[in-house]
Design an enzyme around this catalytic site. Structure first.
Site, PDB file in Angstrom:
ATOM      1  N   CYS A 115       0.730  -1.363  -0.060  1.00 32.46           N
ATOM      2  CA  CYS A 115       0.157   0.050   0.104  1.00 32.46           C
ATOM      3  C   CYS A 115       0.890   1.355   0.050  1.00 32.46           C
ATOM      4  O   CYS A 115       0.538   2.252  -0.698  1.00 32.46           O
ATOM      5  CB  CYS A 115      -0.847  -0.050   1.249  1.00 32.46           C
ATOM      6  SG  CYS A 115      -1.268  -1.440   1.806  1.00 32.46           S
TER       7      CYS A 115
ATOM      8  N   ARG B 270       6.019 -11.332   5.588  1.00 31.26           N
ATOM      9  CA  ARG B 270       5.592 -11.160   7.130  1.00 31.26           C
ATOM     10  C   ARG B 270       5.961 -12.349   7.755  1.00 31.26           C
ATOM     11  O   ARG B 270       6.002 -13.534   7.531  1.00 31.26           O
ATOM     12  CB  ARG B 270       3.989 -11.069   6.936  1.00 31.26           C
ATOM     13  CG  ARG B 270       3.573 -10.003   6.347  1.00 31.26           C
ATOM     14  CD  ARG B 270       1.821 -10.054   6.260  1.00 31.26           C
ATOM     15  NE  ARG B 270       1.349  -9.155   5.242  1.00 31.26           N
ATOM     16  CZ  ARG B 270       0.088  -8.946   5.019  1.00 31.26           C
ATOM     17  NH1 ARG B 270      -0.765  -9.757   5.352  1.00 31.26           N
ATOM     18  NH2 ARG B 270      -0.315  -8.102   3.956  1.00 31.26           N
TER      19      ARG B 270
ATOM     20  N   GLN C 199       0.788 -11.026  -3.077  1.00 29.12           N
ATOM     21  CA  GLN C 199      -0.169 -10.655  -3.119  1.00 29.12           C
ATOM     22  C   GLN C 199      -0.817 -10.064  -4.392  1.00 29.12           C
ATOM     23  O   GLN C 199      -0.117  -9.338  -5.172  1.00 29.12           O
ATOM     24  CB  GLN C 199      -0.522  -9.421  -2.204  1.00 29.12           C
ATOM     25  CG  GLN C 199      -0.836  -9.656  -0.740  1.00 29.12           C
ATOM     26  CD  GLN C 199      -1.041  -8.567   0.123  1.00 29.12           C
ATOM     27  OE1 GLN C 199      -0.259  -7.520  -0.044  1.00 29.12           O
ATOM     28  NE2 GLN C 199      -2.094  -8.533   0.736  1.00 29.12           N
TER      29      GLN C 199
ATOM     30  N   ASP D 241      -2.511  -7.549  -5.397  1.00 30.78           N
ATOM     31  CA  ASP D 241      -3.005  -6.392  -4.894  1.00 30.78           C
ATOM     32  C   ASP D 241      -3.279  -5.338  -5.911  1.00 30.78           C
ATOM     33  O   ASP D 241      -3.050  -5.039  -6.740  1.00 30.78           O
ATOM     34  CB  ASP D 241      -1.671  -6.025  -4.096  1.00 30.78           C
ATOM     35  CG  ASP D 241      -2.214  -5.333  -2.595  1.00 30.78           C
ATOM     36  OD1 ASP D 241      -3.367  -5.064  -2.368  1.00 30.78           O
ATOM     37  OD2 ASP D 241      -1.171  -4.828  -1.933  1.00 30.78           O
TER      38      ASP D 241
ATOM     39  N   HIS E 255      -5.037  -0.943  -5.391  1.00 33.04           N
ATOM     40  CA  HIS E 255      -5.615   0.049  -4.528  1.00 33.04           C
ATOM     41  C   HIS E 255      -6.427   0.947  -5.145  1.00 33.04           C
ATOM     42  O   HIS E 255      -5.952   1.175  -6.359  1.00 33.04           O
ATOM     43  CB  HIS E 255      -4.462   0.691  -3.646  1.00 33.04           C
ATOM     44  CG  HIS E 255      -3.629  -0.168  -2.775  1.00 33.04           C
ATOM     45  ND1 HIS E 255      -2.450  -0.856  -2.997  1.00 33.04           N
ATOM     46  CD2 HIS E 255      -4.168  -0.420  -1.387  1.00 33.04           C
ATOM     47  CE1 HIS E 255      -2.140  -1.598  -1.924  1.00 33.04           C
ATOM     48  NE2 HIS E 255      -2.922  -1.320  -1.148  1.00 33.04           N
TER      49      HIS E 255
ATOM     50  N   LYS F  70     -14.886  -4.054   5.634  1.00 38.91           N
ATOM     51  CA  LYS F  70     -14.345  -4.598   4.612  1.00 38.91           C
ATOM     52  C   LYS F  70     -15.399  -5.906   4.416  1.00 38.91           C
ATOM     53  O   LYS F  70     -16.389  -6.277   5.175  1.00 38.91           O
ATOM     54  CB  LYS F  70     -13.116  -5.360   5.073  1.00 38.91           C
ATOM     55  CG  LYS F  70     -13.094  -6.265   6.232  1.00 38.91           C
ATOM     56  CD  LYS F  70     -12.070  -7.045   6.421  1.00 38.91           C
ATOM     57  CE  LYS F  70     -11.895  -7.901   7.553  1.00 38.91           C
ATOM     58  NZ  LYS F  70     -10.731  -8.634   7.897  1.00 38.91           N
TER      59      LYS F  70
ATOM     60  N   HIS G 168      -8.370  -1.042  -0.287  1.00 38.86           N
ATOM     61  CA  HIS G 168      -7.338  -2.063  -0.833  1.00 38.86           C
ATOM     62  C   HIS G 168      -8.297  -3.456  -1.390  1.00 38.86           C
ATOM     63  O   HIS G 168      -9.143  -3.667  -0.611  1.00 38.86           O
ATOM     64  CB  HIS G 168      -6.580  -2.721   0.595  1.00 38.86           C
ATOM     65  CG  HIS G 168      -6.209  -1.575   1.452  1.00 38.86           C
ATOM     66  ND1 HIS G 168      -4.667  -1.629   1.315  1.00 38.86           N
ATOM     67  CD2 HIS G 168      -6.712  -0.947   2.438  1.00 38.86           C
ATOM     68  CE1 HIS G 168      -4.594  -0.361   2.495  1.00 38.86           C
ATOM     69  NE2 HIS G 168      -5.688  -0.066   2.751  1.00 38.86           N
TER      70      HIS G 168
HETATM   71 ZN   LIG Z   1      -3.173  -2.089   0.761  1.00 35.68          ZN
END
Ligand SMILES: [Zn+2]
Ligand SMILES: [Zn+2]
Length: 638
Positions: A336, A365, A383, A385, A387, A467, A513
């Site tokens: 992000c 992580r 990910q 991902d 945004h 979410k 996200h």
């Molecule tokens: Zn994010």
């Protein structure tokens, strides 16, 4: 004798003598209920059937058919496991033994168990069931409990007692020669446990902490009917057959290596090819869906993670910093902040929104070593991902199309069953309340539009935004965490991002996200297990293999292979001097969708004899006809 009145689930009220047990009440209602009831719910609290009823109450009975009933049933079986272990190994110390999803476990401080031990313990448990020990609950003071368990040499129980809040009543349960500290409730007698099975054993740390002593855990399960147990055991066997770690090696998809470190995955050519195909499809769909691709580095300065708040709130999941020229850098746990820096690199007009920045970004992580599991739980993962930055009035549509996009993508990979969850504003939250409500409305409306039932976790959202979570169900009906669509009212503030609206003023955009696969690694692991390694044709690393019957057919096999390759099919030729049956078995083991056998007859007719990996014989057909057929499979993603 004084009487009390009990209200039953059907609304009827009965007057019974005070002190009647719930089991006696069940017997008065009907012999079948007395036989099947495992636990009573008295004024909303689960209570042993053997406990006397002392006040007016609403009473419900749970049998094995309810979740509560199953839990009590299996928890009772866990005590029988401990009882059996201590009969066979008097020195073994007991710790805890909860019911879990589909079964139970119990942890012992003793030498490791071997499979023969489990058989002997299981036999002892059946004996304990036959012995028909009634459940006896007794309550005692803390000091009495210390004295009891110290006297038994059960040192772990003292630690457990120390953890129980002072105001809570301590209770112990006795069945025959075995007594254990337990909150209860239990089934009324050991005889109630009909069909049990110990399924596996392995090490587990006391309190799940690797710094503590390693204990020996035994897993098991119990059912009321033999058919239920058999079905469950068949499912476990099937899950083992499909285990992505096993298939990962067998199909040469991926590996891990001790010297590389736990939770880090090496993708081998076949696995990497499947991933490449999946990612290509992902990219194609995202481009068509109005996303812009970005790329970002794997590390970033501490300043960035301070601004984002990760060092404040997420540090436990991050790895220690690297020193570069006297500055601290961190491996990224999320993408992000990078995407926000890209957004922030210049001023944006409202006309440019929505802006959807997407990246297959690899993040790192921390996971405990004991929690690592194949590709499902790793320390470095990618990910898928994105945004999304948008204006308030665009937000509802944007959420709607994101959820639709997500379901559409997952369906393309063959998933048809989804579990959806909405998490709303918790008590401690940042951001404007009205914005939260608008965001929740948009999420709810999008969920409604899917027509799929969803659960609401009121107050269960993160502090920075509501979410949607989406789990997929695989072919064994297991749930896997997959997609997330997460609002963020925190990062836009922290990074002070804005756009110039029609009024010429700076406004804060909405930020969302979203990840569809979640983790590419986990999604791949789920795909492997869902298909038991037999990927649909469009994803299969090798889609067809040409098998020559003898050396005389080599040249033709090569020619067919080339023809298919020219048509864009992922094809191999197996022209080794092995027997055909051997080559067929190998191709089946490799889960190659099509086997094309070529011999004298096929050469003469310019055909291929087609077999599927399921063992179906489709007969001989011209090469062009086969190409048409397989391209149809690929196009329709079967
Ligand atoms: Zn994010
Ligand atoms: Zn218990």
């Amino acid at each position: 004798m004084a009487s009390i009145s009990v209200t039953l689930p059907d609304g009827s009220v009965r007057e019974i003598a005070m002190g009647t047990t719930a089991l006696e009440l069940a017997g008065a209602i009907g012999p079948r209920l007395a036989r099947e009831a495992l636990v009573a719910e008295v004024n909303g609290t689960l209570t042993d059937l053997t406990s006397p009823l002392t006040t007016d109450a609403t009473v419900t009975f749970h049998t094995f058919n309810s979740d509560e009933g199953k839990e009590v049933y299996r928890h009772t079986t866990a005590h029988m496991l401990a009882q059996a272990v201590q009969r066979l190994r008097p020195d073994a110390k007991v710790t805890i033994g909860p019911a879990i999803d589909e079964g139970f476990y119990y942890d012992f401080d003793t030498e490791p168990f071997v499979p023969e031990d489990l058989e002997a313990i299981e036999a002892e448990m059946r004996k304990i069931a036959k012995e028909d020990h009634p459940t006896q609950r007794s309550e005692m003071s803390r000091d009495e409990a210390y004295a009891l368990f110290d006297g038994m040499g059960e040192t772990y129980k003292r630690e457990i007692i120390d953890d129980i809040p002072g105001e809570e009543t301590l209770s112990v349960y006795t069945q025959g020669d075995f007594t254990d500290l337990c909150r209860g409730p239990h089934a009324p007698s050991t005889r109630r446990i009909k069909y049990l099975k110990l399924t596996s054993t392995g090490g587990a740390y006391w309190r799940g902490d690797e710094a503590n002593k390693q204990l020996q855990r035994i897993y098991g399960t119990a059912f009321e009917k033999k058919g239920q147990l058999d079905e469950h055991l068949a499912l476990i066997e099937e899950a083992e057959r499909r285990d992505h770690r096993r298939l990962g090696t067998q199909l040469e998809l991926y590996s891990t290596h001790q010297d590389l470190g736990g939770g880090l995955v090496l993708w081998h050519p076949k696995g990497a090819l499947v991933r490449h195909i999946a990612e290509d499809y992902w990219k194609e769909r995202h481009l068509a869906g109005g996303y812009d691709f970005v790329c970002s580095p794997h590390i970033g300065r501490s300043k960035l993670w301070e601004t984002s708040g990760h060092l404040e709130f997420f540090a436990d999941d991050m790895y220690s910093p690297l020193d570069i020229d006297g500055q601290e850098y961190y491996l990224k746990p999320m993408n992000c902040p990078f995407h926000i820096l890209i957004y922030k690199s210049r001023q944006h007009s409202y006309r440019e929104l929505p802006m959807r920045l997407a990246e297959l970004g690899t993040v790192y992580r921390y996971e405990r070593a004991g929690a690592l599991h194949g590709m499902m739980r790793v320390r470095g993962f990618t990910q898928d991902d994105a945004h999304i930055f948008c204006r308030p009035e665009q937000m509802p549509d944007e959420i709607d199309r994101t959820l639709g996009f997500c379901l559409d993508m997952l369906r393309a990979f063959g998933f048809t069953q989804f579990e959806l969850f909405l998490s709303t504003r918790p008590e401690k939250a940042v951001g404007d309340v009205q914005q939260w409500l608008d965001a929740e409305d948009a999420l709810r409306a999008a969920l409604e539009r899917t027509g799929i039932p969803y659960e609401v976790d009121e107050g269960g959202g993160a502090f920075y935004g509501p979410k949607i979570d989406l789990n997929i169900r695989d072919s064994l009906n297991r749930q896997w965490q997959c997609s997330t669509i997460q609002f963020d009212f925190n990062l836009p503030e922290r990074f002070d991002i804005s756009y110039i609206a029609e009024d010429g003023q700076q406004h804060r955009p909405y930020m969302v996200h979203r990840a569809l696969f979640g983790s590419v690694e986990r999604f791949f692991g789920v795909l492997v297990e869902h298909y038991a390694g037999a990927f649909p044709v469009w994803l299969a690393p090798v889609q067809a293999v040409v098998l020559s019957i003898t050396d005389d057919h080599r040249e033709y096999a090569e020619k067919v292979r080339q023809e298919l390759a020219d048509a864009g099919i992922r094809v191999e030729a197996d022209v080794r001097g092995e027997k055909l049956g051997y080559k067929v078995r190998e191709a089946e083991m490799a889960k190659t969708p099509y086997m094309l056998v070529v011999g004298a007859r096929e050469i003469e007719n310019e055909q291929v004899a087609v077999r599927t990996r399921q063992g179906n014989n489709l007969g001989a057909m011209p090469v062009a006809a086969f190409i048409e057929r397989i391209q149809e499979d690929i196009g329709s993603k079967v």
